[in-house]
Design a protein around this motif. Structure first.
Motif, PDB file in Angstrom:
ATOM      1  N   SER A  53       0.836  -1.196   0.000  1.00 19.97           N
ATOM      2  CA  SER A  53       0.000   0.000   0.000  1.00 19.97           C
ATOM      3  C   SER A  53       0.869   1.244   0.000  1.00 19.97           C
ATOM      4  O   SER A  53       2.000   1.220   0.484  1.00 19.97           O
ATOM      5  CB  SER A  53      -0.900   0.021   1.244  1.00 19.97           C
ATOM      6  OG  SER A  53      -1.702  -1.129   1.300  1.00 19.97           O
ATOM      7  N   SER A  54       0.303   2.327  -0.498  1.00 20.22           N
ATOM      8  CA  SER A  54       0.995   3.616  -0.567  1.00 20.22           C
ATOM      9  C   SER A  54       0.745   4.433   0.689  1.00 20.22           C
ATOM     10  O   SER A  54      -0.158   4.151   1.480  1.00 20.22           O
ATOM     11  CB  SER A  54       0.485   4.406  -1.775  1.00 20.22           C
ATOM     12  OG  SER A  54       0.732   3.679  -2.957  1.00 20.22           O
ATOM     13  N   HIS A  55       1.524   5.502   0.814  1.00 18.57           N
ATOM     14  CA  HIS A  55       1.408   6.409   1.960  1.00 18.57           C
ATOM     15  C   HIS A  55      -0.033   6.869   2.159  1.00 18.57           C
ATOM     16  O   HIS A  55      -0.737   7.189   1.204  1.00 18.57           O
ATOM     17  CB  HIS A  55       2.318   7.627   1.741  1.00 18.57           C
ATOM     18  CG  HIS A  55       2.241   8.613   2.850  1.00 18.57           C
ATOM     19  ND1 HIS A  55       1.486   9.755   2.775  1.00 18.57           N
ATOM     20  CD2 HIS A  55       2.802   8.610   4.085  1.00 18.57           C
ATOM     21  CE1 HIS A  55       1.603  10.438   3.902  1.00 18.57           C
ATOM     22  NE2 HIS A  55       2.395   9.755   4.712  1.00 18.57           N
ATOM     23  N   ASN A  56      -0.456   6.861   3.407  1.00 18.96           N
ATOM     24  CA  ASN A  56      -1.773   7.348   3.841  1.00 18.96           C
ATOM     25  C   ASN A  56      -2.933   6.423   3.460  1.00 18.96           C
ATOM     26  O   ASN A  56      -4.093   6.789   3.654  1.00 18.96           O
ATOM     27  CB  ASN A  56      -2.024   8.774   3.346  1.00 18.96           C
ATOM     28  CG  ASN A  56      -2.734   9.597   4.400  1.00 18.96           C
ATOM     29  OD1 ASN A  56      -2.497   9.437   5.587  1.00 18.96           O
ATOM     30  ND2 ASN A  56      -3.609  10.480   3.967  1.00 18.96           N
ATOM     31  N   VAL A  57      -2.656   5.252   2.905  1.00 17.03           N
ATOM     32  CA  VAL A  57      -3.720   4.270   2.684  1.00 17.03           C
ATOM     33  C   VAL A  57      -4.086   3.674   4.038  1.00 17.03           C
ATOM     34  O   VAL A  57      -3.212   3.292   4.817  1.00 17.03           O
ATOM     35  CB  VAL A  57      -3.281   3.158   1.707  1.00 17.03           C
ATOM     36  CG1 VAL A  57      -4.243   1.977   1.732  1.00 17.03           C
ATOM     37  CG2 VAL A  57      -3.155   3.715   0.293  1.00 17.03           C
ATOM     38  N   LEU A  58      -5.371   3.633   4.311  1.00 17.16           N
ATOM     39  CA  LEU A  58      -5.872   3.023   5.541  1.00 17.16           C
ATOM     40  C   LEU A  58      -6.758   1.851   5.138  1.00 17.16           C
ATOM     41  O   LEU A  58      -7.706   2.018   4.378  1.00 17.16           O
ATOM     42  CB  LEU A  58      -6.662   4.035   6.374  1.00 17.16           C
ATOM     43  CG  LEU A  58      -6.975   3.606   7.801  1.00 17.16           C
ATOM     44  CD1 LEU A  58      -7.030   4.819   8.719  1.00 17.16           C
ATOM     45  CD2 LEU A  58      -8.241   2.809   7.912  1.00 17.16           C
ATOM     46  N   GLY A  78       8.833  -0.545   4.828  1.00 19.50           N
ATOM     47  CA  GLY A  78       8.135   0.641   5.287  1.00 19.50           C
ATOM     48  C   GLY A  78       7.657   0.574   6.720  1.00 19.50           C
ATOM     49  O   GLY A  78       8.198  -0.172   7.538  1.00 19.50           O
ATOM     50  N   GLU A  79       6.598   1.364   7.003  1.00 17.10           N
ATOM     51  CA  GLU A  79       6.060   1.468   8.364  1.00 17.10           C
ATOM     52  C   GLU A  79       4.556   1.688   8.321  1.00 17.10           C
ATOM     53  O   GLU A  79       4.042   2.411   7.467  1.00 17.10           O
ATOM     54  CB  GLU A  79       6.721   2.636   9.106  1.00 17.10           C
ATOM     55  CG  GLU A  79       6.223   2.795  10.524  1.00 17.10           C
ATOM     56  CD  GLU A  79       6.859   3.976  11.260  1.00 17.10           C
ATOM     57  OE1 GLU A  79       6.636   4.069  12.479  1.00 17.10           O
ATOM     58  OE2 GLU A  79       7.537   4.792  10.625  1.00 17.10           O
ATOM     59  N   VAL A  80       3.859   1.076   9.270  1.00 15.75           N
ATOM     60  CA  VAL A  80       2.425   1.269   9.440  1.00 15.75           C
ATOM     61  C   VAL A  80       2.119   1.486  10.916  1.00 15.75           C
ATOM     62  O   VAL A  80       2.914   1.149  11.785  1.00 15.75           O
ATOM     63  CB  VAL A  80       1.587   0.065   8.923  1.00 15.75           C
ATOM     64  CG1 VAL A  80       1.936  -0.281   7.486  1.00 15.75           C
ATOM     65  CG2 VAL A  80       1.719  -1.144   9.822  1.00 15.75           C
ATOM     66  N   PHE A  81       0.942   2.042  11.160  1.00 18.14           N
ATOM     67  CA  PHE A  81       0.351   2.024  12.496  1.00 18.14           C
ATOM     68  C   PHE A  81      -0.770   1.014  12.420  1.00 18.14           C
ATOM     69  O   PHE A  81      -1.682   1.131  11.601  1.00 18.14           O
ATOM     70  CB  PHE A  81      -0.173   3.404  12.893  1.00 18.14           C
ATOM     71  CG  PHE A  81      -0.746   3.431  14.281  1.00 18.14           C
ATOM     72  CD1 PHE A  81       0.080   3.294  15.389  1.00 18.14           C
ATOM     73  CD2 PHE A  81      -2.109   3.590  14.478  1.00 18.14           C
ATOM     74  CE1 PHE A  81      -0.444   3.308  16.676  1.00 18.14           C
ATOM     75  CE2 PHE A  81      -2.646   3.620  15.752  1.00 18.14           C
ATOM     76  CZ  PHE A  81      -1.814   3.477  16.861  1.00 18.14           C
ATOM     77  N   ASP A  82      -0.688  -0.019  13.255  1.00 15.51           N
ATOM     78  CA  ASP A  82      -1.599  -1.159  13.195  1.00 15.51           C
ATOM     79  C   ASP A  82      -2.507  -1.162  14.421  1.00 15.51           C
ATOM     80  O   ASP A  82      -2.053  -0.853  15.532  1.00 15.51           O
ATOM     81  CB  ASP A  82      -0.775  -2.448  13.141  1.00 15.51           C
ATOM     82  CG  ASP A  82      -1.568  -3.606  12.608  1.00 15.51           C
ATOM     83  OD1 ASP A  82      -1.614  -3.765  11.384  1.00 15.51           O
ATOM     84  OD2 ASP A  82      -2.155  -4.347  13.414  1.00 15.51           O
ATOM     85  N   VAL A 121      -2.748   1.900   8.901  1.00 19.18           N
ATOM     86  CA  VAL A 121      -2.521   3.028   8.008  1.00 19.18           C
ATOM     87  C   VAL A 121      -1.030   3.078   7.693  1.00 19.18           C
ATOM     88  O   VAL A 121      -0.192   2.848   8.566  1.00 19.18           O
ATOM     89  CB  VAL A 121      -3.013   4.363   8.603  1.00 19.18           C
ATOM     90  CG1 VAL A 121      -2.250   4.762   9.855  1.00 19.18           C
ATOM     91  CG2 VAL A 121      -2.983   5.467   7.548  1.00 19.18           C
ATOM     92  N   VAL A 122      -0.707   3.377   6.434  1.00 19.01           N
ATOM     93  CA  VAL A 122       0.682   3.408   5.978  1.00 19.01           C
ATOM     94  C   VAL A 122       1.278   4.780   6.289  1.00 19.01           C
ATOM     95  O   VAL A 122       0.753   5.814   5.866  1.00 19.01           O
ATOM     96  CB  VAL A 122       0.775   3.101   4.467  1.00 19.01           C
ATOM     97  CG1 VAL A 122       2.214   3.195   3.984  1.00 19.01           C
ATOM     98  CG2 VAL A 122       0.198   1.718   4.177  1.00 19.01           C
ATOM     99  N   LEU A 123       2.406   4.775   6.994  1.00 18.89           N
ATOM    100  CA  LEU A 123       3.083   6.007   7.393  1.00 18.89           C
ATOM    101  C   LEU A 123       4.279   6.347   6.504  1.00 18.89           C
ATOM    102  O   LEU A 123       4.708   7.495   6.462  1.00 18.89           O
ATOM    103  CB  LEU A 123       3.546   5.893   8.851  1.00 18.89           C
ATOM    104  CG  LEU A 123       2.439   5.581   9.857  1.00 18.89           C
ATOM    105  CD1 LEU A 123       3.022   5.391  11.246  1.00 18.89           C
ATOM    106  CD2 LEU A 123       1.363   6.645   9.834  1.00 18.89           C
ATOM    107  N   SER A 124       4.816   5.357   5.827  1.00 16.71           N
ATOM    108  CA  SER A 124       5.966   5.548   4.939  1.00 16.71           C
ATOM    109  C   SER A 124       5.476   5.751   3.503  1.00 16.71           C
ATOM    110  O   SER A 124       4.269   5.715   3.242  1.00 16.71           O
ATOM    111  CB  SER A 124       6.888   4.329   5.031  1.00 16.71           C
ATOM    112  OG  SER A 124       6.148   3.138   4.833  1.00 16.71           O
TER     113      SER A 124
END
Length: 181
Positions: A53-58, A78-82, A121-124
């Protein structure tokens, strides 16, 4: 492996033992025997999924009302908030959430048990996300709750509106959703 219990005792943060040197690193991302000894869970995983997923995809908050899936999730790029949300109506933590930053760098994993909604949500710039599931995907049983439900009060670390799928844009609030009894 190091196990950290979140504010919701059934939701776990897993830190694998990583061996690294100037050549790179190695770690066991999953070992059934070690998983059972460390968590006390006799979980069997039947499917592995991989998303990019791309940046800011939730993505989320998703769950299956029948054939519920426990998920052991991790990020390899990358990095996400899960986030995991307790959807078990009789649970003392019903409607509560736990969240963690997962990244390729920290190599943490997140255990989202059956009976929970899940989202990230994707943070990177991009993120690649892997997860093992305890049951097979069953689209006829898939449900969702809107990501920004004020009753949940999830503190998503984003600015502005996230990028959502059509189905996630129209997901119901928790109080209107079908949940586990």
């Amino acid at each position: 492996m190091k196990i950290e219990v979140t504010d919701i005792p059934d939701v776990l943060i897993v830190e694998p033992r990583v061996f690294g040197d100037e050549r790179g690193f190695f770690f066991e991302s999953f070992n059934q025997r070690q998983w059972q000894q460390s968590t006390g869970l006799t979980t069997t995983f039947v499917q592995e999924n991989h998303s990019r997923s791309s940046h800011n995809v939730l993505r989320g908050l998703h769950y299956q009302i029948r054939q519920p899936q426990g998920k052991l999730v991790r990020v390899i790029v990358g990095e996400v908030f899960d986030v995991a949300v307790d959807l078990r109506r009789g649970s003392p933590s019903f409607g509560c959430w736990a969240g963690v930053h997962l990244s390729a760098e920290n190599k943490k994993q997140f255990w989202v048990p059956e009976g929970f909604g899940h989202g990230f949500v994707v943070l990177s710039e991009v993120a690649e996300f892997l997860y093992l599931t305890t049951d097979y995907y069953a689209p006829e049983h898939e449900r969702a709750i809107i990501w920004n439900d004020p009753d949940l009060g999830i503190n998503w670390p984003i600015r502005g509106e996230p990028i959502l799928s059509a189905k996630d844009r129209v997901a119901p609030l928790l109080r209107e959703a079908e949940v586990y009894s």
